[in-house]
Write a protein that holds these residues in place. Structure first.
Motif, PDB file in Angstrom:
ATOM      1  N   GLN A  87      47.945  41.717  40.144  1.00  0.00           N
ATOM      2  CA  GLN A  87      48.458  40.386  39.780  1.00  0.00           C
ATOM      3  C   GLN A  87      49.227  39.765  40.938  1.00  0.00           C
ATOM      4  OE1 GLN A  87      50.945  40.745  36.301  1.00  0.00           O
ATOM      5  NE2 GLN A  87      49.230  40.761  34.878  1.00  0.00           N
ATOM      6  N   ALA A  88      50.151  40.553  41.511  1.00  0.00           N
ATOM      7  CA  ALA A  88      51.041  40.042  42.557  1.00  0.00           C
ATOM      8  C   ALA A  88      50.280  39.627  43.811  1.00  0.00           C
ATOM      9  CB  ALA A  88      52.097  41.096  42.910  1.00  0.00           C
ATOM     10  N   LEU A  89      49.133  40.256  44.068  1.00  0.00           N
ATOM     11  CA  LEU A  89      48.346  39.939  45.265  1.00  0.00           C
ATOM     12  C   LEU A  89      47.138  39.053  44.959  1.00  0.00           C
ATOM     13  CD1 LEU A  89      50.235  42.028  46.505  1.00  0.00           C
ATOM     14  CD2 LEU A  89      48.281  43.076  47.624  1.00  0.00           C
ATOM     15  N   GLY A  90      46.996  38.653  43.700  1.00  0.00           N
ATOM     16  CA  GLY A  90      45.872  37.785  43.340  1.00  0.00           C
ATOM     17  C   GLY A  90      44.518  38.460  43.546  1.00  0.00           C
ATOM     18  N   ILE A  91      44.438  39.734  43.139  1.00  0.00           N
ATOM     19  CA  ILE A  91      43.193  40.501  43.285  1.00  0.00           C
ATOM     20  C   ILE A  91      42.480  40.552  41.938  1.00  0.00           C
ATOM     21  CG2 ILE A  91      42.247  42.816  43.713  1.00  0.00           C
ATOM     22  CD1 ILE A  91      44.683  43.193  45.665  1.00  0.00           C
ATOM     23  N   PRO A 129      32.929  54.694  52.842  1.00  0.00           N
ATOM     24  CA  PRO A 129      34.388  54.748  52.762  1.00  0.00           C
ATOM     25  C   PRO A 129      35.028  53.431  53.225  1.00  0.00           C
ATOM     26  CG  PRO A 129      33.557  56.799  53.672  1.00  0.00           C
ATOM     27  CD  PRO A 129      32.380  55.867  53.562  1.00  0.00           C
ATOM     28  N   GLY A 130      36.053  52.992  52.458  1.00  0.00           N
ATOM     29  CA  GLY A 130      36.709  51.726  52.772  1.00  0.00           C
ATOM     30  C   GLY A 130      36.215  50.578  51.905  1.00  0.00           C
ATOM     31  N   THR A 131      35.251  50.860  51.010  1.00  0.00           N
ATOM     32  CA  THR A 131      34.755  49.827  50.088  1.00  0.00           C
ATOM     33  C   THR A 131      35.719  49.707  48.906  1.00  0.00           C
ATOM     34  OG1 THR A 131      32.473  50.365  50.674  1.00  0.00           O
ATOM     35  CG2 THR A 131      32.796  49.084  48.672  1.00  0.00           C
ATOM     36  N   LEU A 132      36.046  48.482  48.522  1.00  0.00           N
ATOM     37  CA  LEU A 132      36.945  48.263  47.383  1.00  0.00           C
ATOM     38  C   LEU A 132      36.194  48.407  46.065  1.00  0.00           C
ATOM     39  CD1 LEU A 132      39.073  45.183  48.526  1.00  0.00           C
ATOM     40  CD2 LEU A 132      39.687  47.599  48.601  1.00  0.00           C
ATOM     41  N   TYR A 133      36.800  49.137  45.147  1.00  0.00           N
ATOM     42  CA  TYR A 133      36.289  49.239  43.778  1.00  0.00           C
ATOM     43  C   TYR A 133      37.352  48.626  42.867  1.00  0.00           C
ATOM     44  CZ  TYR A 133      35.244  51.489  39.257  1.00  0.00           C
ATOM     45  OH  TYR A 133      34.999  51.736  37.921  1.00  0.00           O
ATOM     46  N   VAL A 134      37.041  47.450  42.309  1.00  0.00           N
ATOM     47  CA  VAL A 134      37.986  46.753  41.430  1.00  0.00           C
ATOM     48  C   VAL A 134      37.385  46.727  40.027  1.00  0.00           C
ATOM     49  CG1 VAL A 134      39.225  44.602  40.959  1.00  0.00           C
ATOM     50  CG2 VAL A 134      38.845  45.325  43.324  1.00  0.00           C
ATOM     51  N   TYR A 135      38.135  47.239  39.065  1.00  0.00           N
ATOM     52  CA  TYR A 135      37.647  47.227  37.680  1.00  0.00           C
ATOM     53  C   TYR A 135      38.713  46.645  36.761  1.00  0.00           C
ATOM     54  CZ  TYR A 135      40.412  51.536  37.134  1.00  0.00           C
ATOM     55  OH  TYR A 135      41.431  52.459  37.098  1.00  0.00           O
ATOM     56  N   GLN A 136      38.271  46.300  35.548  1.00  0.00           N
ATOM     57  CA  GLN A 136      39.163  45.657  34.587  1.00  0.00           C
ATOM     58  C   GLN A 136      39.529  46.640  33.486  1.00  0.00           C
ATOM     59  OE1 GLN A 136      37.484  42.023  33.062  1.00  0.00           O
ATOM     60  NE2 GLN A 136      39.472  41.031  32.962  1.00  0.00           N
ATOM     61  N   ILE A 137      40.785  46.598  33.041  1.00  0.00           N
ATOM     62  CA  ILE A 137      41.210  47.412  31.898  1.00  0.00           C
ATOM     63  C   ILE A 137      41.749  46.496  30.805  1.00  0.00           C
ATOM     64  CG2 ILE A 137      41.676  49.543  33.177  1.00  0.00           C
ATOM     65  CD1 ILE A 137      44.656  48.763  33.232  1.00  0.00           C
ATOM     66  N   TYR A 138      41.576  46.907  29.569  1.00  0.00           N
ATOM     67  CA  TYR A 138      42.032  46.132  28.396  1.00  0.00           C
ATOM     68  C   TYR A 138      41.488  44.701  28.418  1.00  0.00           C
ATOM     69  CZ  TYR A 138      45.402  49.982  28.594  1.00  0.00           C
ATOM     70  OH  TYR A 138      45.988  51.233  28.708  1.00  0.00           O
ATOM     71  N   GLY A 139      40.386  44.481  29.141  1.00  0.00           N
ATOM     72  CA  GLY A 139      39.770  43.163  29.170  1.00  0.00           C
ATOM     73  C   GLY A 139      40.565  42.085  29.886  1.00  0.00           C
ATOM     74  N   MET A 140      41.690  42.467  30.540  1.00  0.00           N
ATOM     75  CA  MET A 140      42.509  41.418  31.173  1.00  0.00           C
ATOM     76  C   MET A 140      43.179  41.834  32.481  1.00  0.00           C
ATOM     77  SD  MET A 140      45.421  41.516  28.186  1.00  0.00           S
ATOM     78  CE  MET A 140      46.512  40.291  28.866  1.00  0.00           C
ATOM     79  N   TYR A 141      43.410  43.122  32.697  1.00  0.00           N
ATOM     80  CA  TYR A 141      44.116  43.560  33.911  1.00  0.00           C
ATOM     81  C   TYR A 141      43.134  44.196  34.892  1.00  0.00           C
ATOM     82  CZ  TYR A 141      48.192  43.095  30.854  1.00  0.00           C
ATOM     83  OH  TYR A 141      49.143  42.616  29.995  1.00  0.00           O
ATOM     84  N   PHE A 142      43.470  44.106  36.191  1.00  0.00           N
ATOM     85  CA  PHE A 142      42.607  44.699  37.215  1.00  0.00           C
ATOM     86  C   PHE A 142      43.310  45.859  37.911  1.00  0.00           C
ATOM     87  CE2 PHE A 142      41.173  40.314  36.736  1.00  0.00           C
ATOM     88  CZ  PHE A 142      39.804  40.514  36.555  1.00  0.00           C
ATOM     89  N   CYS A 143      42.503  46.801  38.416  1.00  0.00           N
ATOM     90  CA  CYS A 143      42.995  47.902  39.234  1.00  0.00           C
ATOM     91  C   CYS A 143      42.142  47.962  40.492  1.00  0.00           C
ATOM     92  CB  CYS A 143      42.874  49.232  38.484  1.00  0.00           C
ATOM     93  SG  CYS A 143      43.910  49.348  37.024  1.00  0.00           S
ATOM     94  N   ILE A 144      42.770  48.294  41.627  1.00  0.00           N
ATOM     95  CA  ILE A 144      42.055  48.321  42.911  1.00  0.00           C
ATOM     96  C   ILE A 144      42.017  49.750  43.466  1.00  0.00           C
ATOM     97  CG2 ILE A 144      44.140  47.651  44.209  1.00  0.00           C
ATOM     98  CD1 ILE A 144      42.300  46.195  46.182  1.00  0.00           C
ATOM     99  N   ASN A 145      40.819  50.159  43.873  1.00  0.00           N
ATOM    100  CA  ASN A 145      40.578  51.479  44.442  1.00  0.00           C
ATOM    101  C   ASN A 145      39.863  51.316  45.775  1.00  0.00           C
ATOM    102  OD1 ASN A 145      40.701  53.462  41.711  1.00  0.00           O
ATOM    103  ND2 ASN A 145      40.061  51.364  41.323  1.00  0.00           N
ATOM    104  N   VAL A 146      39.900  52.373  46.587  1.00  0.00           N
ATOM    105  CA  VAL A 146      39.214  52.364  47.880  1.00  0.00           C
ATOM    106  C   VAL A 146      38.344  53.615  47.955  1.00  0.00           C
ATOM    107  CG1 VAL A 146      39.502  52.255  50.390  1.00  0.00           C
ATOM    108  CG2 VAL A 146      41.255  51.249  48.897  1.00  0.00           C
TER     109      VAL A 146
END
Length: 268
Positions: free
Chosen positions: A192-196, A123-140
């Protein structure tokens, strides 16, 4: 108030005569509870000063997915840029993805891949994945095999100019003036706003020097939290209808408002 002032003066002179005293901690103890105030908020200035020691630690993240998704609301996500600037945003919207039987989860059926490995980490590990080949989403990641919380929206608090720079650098097409509440009002806008980006995948939110969570000073009560359906999972049968998205009612930075559910809450 006089005895309190005397106590403070005595404490200060004791600190001056004994330089080995832990001055900030001692002062914080004296200042912790003003007369007639119960409040944990009273030492928030110290908490900001000693930010890294007051960041949320590993045990905070070690809770079931739905509980963690609600607990994130009101906490502060902090991103430290390579140039030292800090970007702060209050978490105002989350979604729980439970793994296992959750048809909308990347780990449904317990399926573990190279892409979603972070969902099965502590728990507390970041899961970052890409959507549409260009955008990122961040999960914990949370408690539970393959369970994680998506961070959907932030209310920007600090470093808004830097957030604007990062958003406009990532945008295609003509520049657009973004209002404060538009900077992080959606999962890919937040990144985008946080440069993740993908380099944040599998980092530990309780240990990382470039991104962490700090305790919010104004946490919501149950009556402030709207529980409704998740976004963009319309073809997932009954799972599309489960109230696994949580947001702060009345906050302008929330990405999608559920007026029907809010009306029902108001009626109650």
């Amino acid at each position: 108030t006089m005895p309190r002032k005397r106590k403070l003066l005595a404490q200060l002179s004791a600190l001056q005569s004994n330089p080995s005293s832990p001055s900030l901690d001692a002062l914080e103890k004296v200042n912790a509870v003003p007369d007639g105030d119960d409040s944990s908020k009273s030492s928030k200035y110290f908490a900001i000063e000693k930010k890294n020691s007051s960041q949320l630690e590993a045990d905070f993240f070690n809770q079931p997915c739905i509980s963690l998704a609600k607990s994130f609301l009101g906490q502060i996500l902090v991103r430290k840029l390579p140039d030292g600037r800090e970007l702060w945003g209050r978490i105002v919207e989350t979604e729980a993805y439970l793994g296992g039987e959750d048809e909308a989860s990347h780990s449904k059926g317990g399926k573990q891949t190279q892409r979603n490995a972070a969902m099965f980490m502590k728990p507390g590990t970041l899961y970052v994945y890409q959507i549409y080949g260009m955008y990122f989403c961040i999960n914990v990641s949370s408690q539970g095999e393959g369970a994680a919380v998506l961070l959907r929206s932030l209310e920007p608090l600090r470093g808004l100019d830097a957030m604007r720079e990062l958003r406009s650098a990532a945008r295609k097409g003509p520049p657009r003036v973004l209002r404060d509440w538009q900077l992080c009002n959606g999962p890919s806008k937040l990144c985008q706003a946080l440069g993740i980006d993908k380099t944040f995948d599998q980092r530990d939110l309780a240990q990382d020097a470039a991104i962490w969570m700090a305790p919010g000073s104004d946490l919501p009560g149950e009556q402030d939290v709207v529980a409704t359906t998740r976004i963009g999972i319309g073809n997932r049968g009954e799972w599309a209808l489960k109230p696994l998205r949580f947001y702060l009612r009345g906050n302008k930075s929330v990405s999608v408002v559920d007026k029907k559910t809010e009306k029902e809450m108001a009626a109650m």
